[in-house]
Design an enzyme around this catalytic site. Structure first.
Site, PDB file in Angstrom:
ATOM      1  NE  ARG A 114     -49.996  22.725 -40.658  1.00  0.00           N
ATOM      2  CZ  ARG A 114     -49.573  23.269 -39.739  1.00  0.00           C
ATOM      3  NH1 ARG A 114     -50.374  22.925 -38.523  1.00  0.00           N
ATOM      4  NH2 ARG A 114     -48.332  23.885 -39.346  1.00  0.00           N
ATOM      5  CB  THR A 391     -51.017  21.381 -30.499  1.00  0.00           C
ATOM      6  OG1 THR A 391     -50.626  22.397 -31.479  1.00  0.00           O
ATOM      7  CG2 THR A 391     -51.190  20.028 -31.362  1.00  0.00           C
ATOM      8  CG  ASN A 411     -49.402  28.084 -34.361  1.00  0.00           C
ATOM      9  OD1 ASN A 411     -48.780  27.241 -33.881  1.00  0.00           O
ATOM     10  ND2 ASN A 411     -48.880  29.320 -34.993  1.00  0.00           N
ATOM     11  CB  SER A 462     -47.458  20.487 -38.802  1.00  0.00           C
ATOM     12  OG  SER A 462     -47.885  20.003 -37.770  1.00  0.00           O
ATOM     13  N   GLY A 483     -47.338  20.729 -28.340  1.00  0.00           N
ATOM     14  CA  GLY A 483     -46.099  21.076 -27.854  1.00  0.00           C
ATOM     15  C   GLY A 483     -44.989  21.939 -29.058  1.00  0.00           C
ATOM     16  N   GLY A 484     -45.847  22.187 -30.309  1.00  0.00           N
ATOM     17  CA  GLY A 484     -45.025  23.051 -30.923  1.00  0.00           C
ATOM     18  C   GLY A 484     -43.771  22.026 -31.572  1.00  0.00           C
TER      19      GLY A 484
HETATM   20  N1  GLY Z   1     -48.618  24.566 -35.090  1.00  0.00           N
HETATM   21  C1  GLY Z   1     -47.760  23.616 -34.586  1.00  0.00           C
HETATM   22  C2  GLY Z   1     -47.289  22.729 -35.658  1.00  0.00           C
HETATM   23  O1  GLY Z   1     -48.320  22.294 -36.480  1.00  0.00           O
HETATM   24  O2  GLY Z   1     -46.502  22.008 -35.474  1.00  0.00           O
END
Ligand code: GLY
Length: 580
Positions: A114, A391, A411, A462, A483-484
């Site tokens: 990350r 993503t 992101n 995340s 998909g966030g």
């Molecule tokens: N940027 C989306 C996540 O890492 O959940």
């Protein structure tokens, strides 16, 4: 369910075509997949399998398996190739998580690559004079960029668990950048849709658009000489080719020239981390997924633990009763997410409590099986009572018994939209995944608390959930999704579709999805949930919102009787499952 019955369902792969593909986005995606020569058919092979969101990445990774490379070799090769062919999410300017299940020794390891906040980042850096969040700055300025982790993470995976040389893993990506590739319709559509945003960055404009500012059209060749040079430096010098020297200098200069705070020191200090996966058990299946700084693994296990108390299989796939219980479990998990989750190197996350069966039983007691509990009546629970102490995802399996689930991102689609001048790669806007102000939602409508506040060198929370399911000690399912905030629930449903509902892997990936994240208080659904079911859910007190398709779960099922079955998600027209 038992494997004998699971196997029976998997015998006829043509069954995958019987799934209710009545939602328009998927029908379109599926036909586009066929036009572009991809496969949405679950492939059954015995030597290995690669499933990614781009045909070219699947092809080059499959070639590595065919040469005798292992799943980690193929995954790293795919990761670098996607950075060239799929700039919206494939990246070297972002970060992610890789989950590896190895056969020798028998272990599951998580690599956390990350992004980190630059050292000068601070709690209130995205607040304006009135104290409100300035989302333009948190999403699209040079301050939105976290120190990229992808290159260090992929190289760490290769060094520790791979067998091929770094140069071999990078060669296909360099070739694709240098010689170019023929762009598919999805590439053109994506870049046309973000033209105004991307062209604010001069380097994005010159890298991704033609001289006249138009996007490359389907069938045209797209080359990236600056990215090829950056990739060559990585191939020749390893992590130093990115985190020191020319690339680091170009990145730091891009920042310094545009009011960024990331320095060459921040870049050279970046380190990926090996972490212990979150582990749970659902109806006898072992679930492995990502620990903090992802919330994904914790909440997948937490939701499964709650649902384990109900006979979901007999309630039926996507029946009103099943969806009601899933939504109620999801609400409670996302309420906890908003309070407790953050980078566990900075804050204490009550992981053990959150994933305990006792806590799930407590939460289950608060669920009315026929009536929705309004989200404002739900707040974070007290898991510590049980504390004993855009993503992209891809999946790879090899003939040696290793599997890899990898999710990485910048992101948003195309991240911050900013390309590093002279280095040819897009930068993430991952700083928006921090909670810029407790109680104020980020781009995914997710709220957060102090646990996810901004601090120098901290990793932003995340939802990425690369996951592996094992049964009786053997790898069974490799999955995950973009998909966030919907990543967690998408991955959850693929797992439930296989375990609870006995769907084959392609059916499990294709099936219409639902999502609830506590706030907003509504069940988001895809096309394909029947109107009768929607009415029943509304009569239980749920608000239903039909929105665009969620996630893209590139998944593999490993048949205990032998053979790999790859399922490319038809929600992405370039998705591709390739086996050997
Ligand atoms: N940027 C989306 C996540 O890492 O959940």
């Amino acid at each position: 369910m038992h494997h004998s019955s699971l196997r029976l369902l998997l015998v006829n792969s043509a069954k995958a075509f019987l799934v209710p593909l009545c939602f328009s986005s998927v029908v379109f995606a599926q036909s586009a997949a066929i036009l572009e020569g991809d496969s949405a058919i679950p492939l059954q092979n015995s030597q290995g399998m690669v499933v990614t969101s781009h045909t070219l990445a699947s092809t080059v990774a499959r070639e590595v398996l065919a040469e005798g490379g292992n799943a980690i070799d193929a995954a790293v090769t795919a990761g670098f190739a996607l950075a060239v062919t799929q700039p919206r999410s494939g990246n070297i300017g972002g970060g992610g998580f890789m989950l590896i299940s190895r056969s020798t020794p028998d272990e599951v390891v998580a690599i956390d690559y990350r992004e980190t906040a630059p050292a000068k980042a601070h709690r209130d850096m995205f607040l304006d004079e009135s104290g409100a969040v300035d989302s333009q700055r948190s999403r699209f300025s040079h301050l939105s960029v976290g120190v990229p982790g992808t290159v260090a993470g992929l190289l760490m995976a290769l060094d520790k668990y791979g067998t091929i040389r770094r140069e071999r893993a990078l060669a296909p990506a360099i070739k694709l950048a240098e010689e170019g590739f023929i762009v598919p319709p999805r590439f053109t559509k994506g870049l046309e849709s973000v033209k105004d945003r991307l062209q604010k960055s001069p380097a994005s404009r010159s890298t991704f658009y033609k001289f006249d500012g138009s996007a490359y059209q389907p069938g045209e060749r797209f080359i990236q000489p600056e990215l090829a040079a950056t990739l060559k430096r990585i191939s020749e010098q390893g992590r130093d080719g990115f985190y020191l020297g020319e690339t680091a200098r170009l990145l730091a200069e891009e920042m310094a020239a545009n009011d960024g705070i990331m320095t060459e020191e921040d870049i050279s200090n970046y380190q990926p981390k090996i972490r212990k996966p979150v582990q749970g058990n659902y109806r006898g299946y072992n679930i492995y997924s990502m620990p903090p700084p992802s919330s994904g693994g914790i909440h997948i296990v937490q939701i499964l633990n709650i649902l384990e108390g109900y006979p979901i299989g007999s309630f039926g796939h996507n029946s009103a009763k099943t969806i009601h219980l899933m939504a109620e479990a999801m609400k409670r998990a996302y309420a906890d997410r908003a309070t407790y989750l953050g980078d566990s190197d900075f804050v204490k996350v009550p992981v053990t409590g959150l994933i305990s069966k006792e806590y799930a039983a407590e939460l289950r007691k608060s669920i009315n099986t026929t009536r929705a509990t309004p989200s404002q009546e739900i707040s974070a629970g007290l898991p510590s009572a049980y504390e004993s102490n855009e993503t992209t995802h891809f999946s790879v399996a090899d003939k040696y018994g290793n599997v890899v689930a990898n999710t990485y991102t910048i992101n948003f689609s195309y991240g911050s939209g900013i390309t590093v001048k002279g280095a040819g790669f897009l930068l993430n806007n991952q700083m928006d995944d921090f909670s810029a102000k407790p109680g104020t939602a980020n781009a995914y409508g997710l709220t957060g608390a102090e646990a996810n506040s901004i601090a120098g060198n901290k990793r932003m929370l995340s939802s990425m959930s690369p996951s592996i399911v094992k049964y009786q000690g053997k790898n069974l399912l490799v999955t995950g999704s973009p998909g966030g905030s919907r990543i967690i629930t998408t991955t959850l449903q693929v797992i439930m579709n296989v375990i609870d509902h006995g769907l084959n892997i392609q059916e499990a990936v294709n099936a219409p999805r639902i999502h609830h994240q506590w706030l907003p208080d509504s069940i988001r659904i895809e096309q394909g949930i029947s109107p009768d079911t929607q009415q029943l859910l509304e009569s239980m007190g749920h608000k239903i919102e039909l929105k665009s398709a969620m996630g893209a779960s590139q998944s593999i099922y490993i048949d205990p009787m032998g053979g790999f079955q790859g399922a490319a998600d038809p929600r992405r027209s370039t998705s591709s499952a390739q086996g050997l």
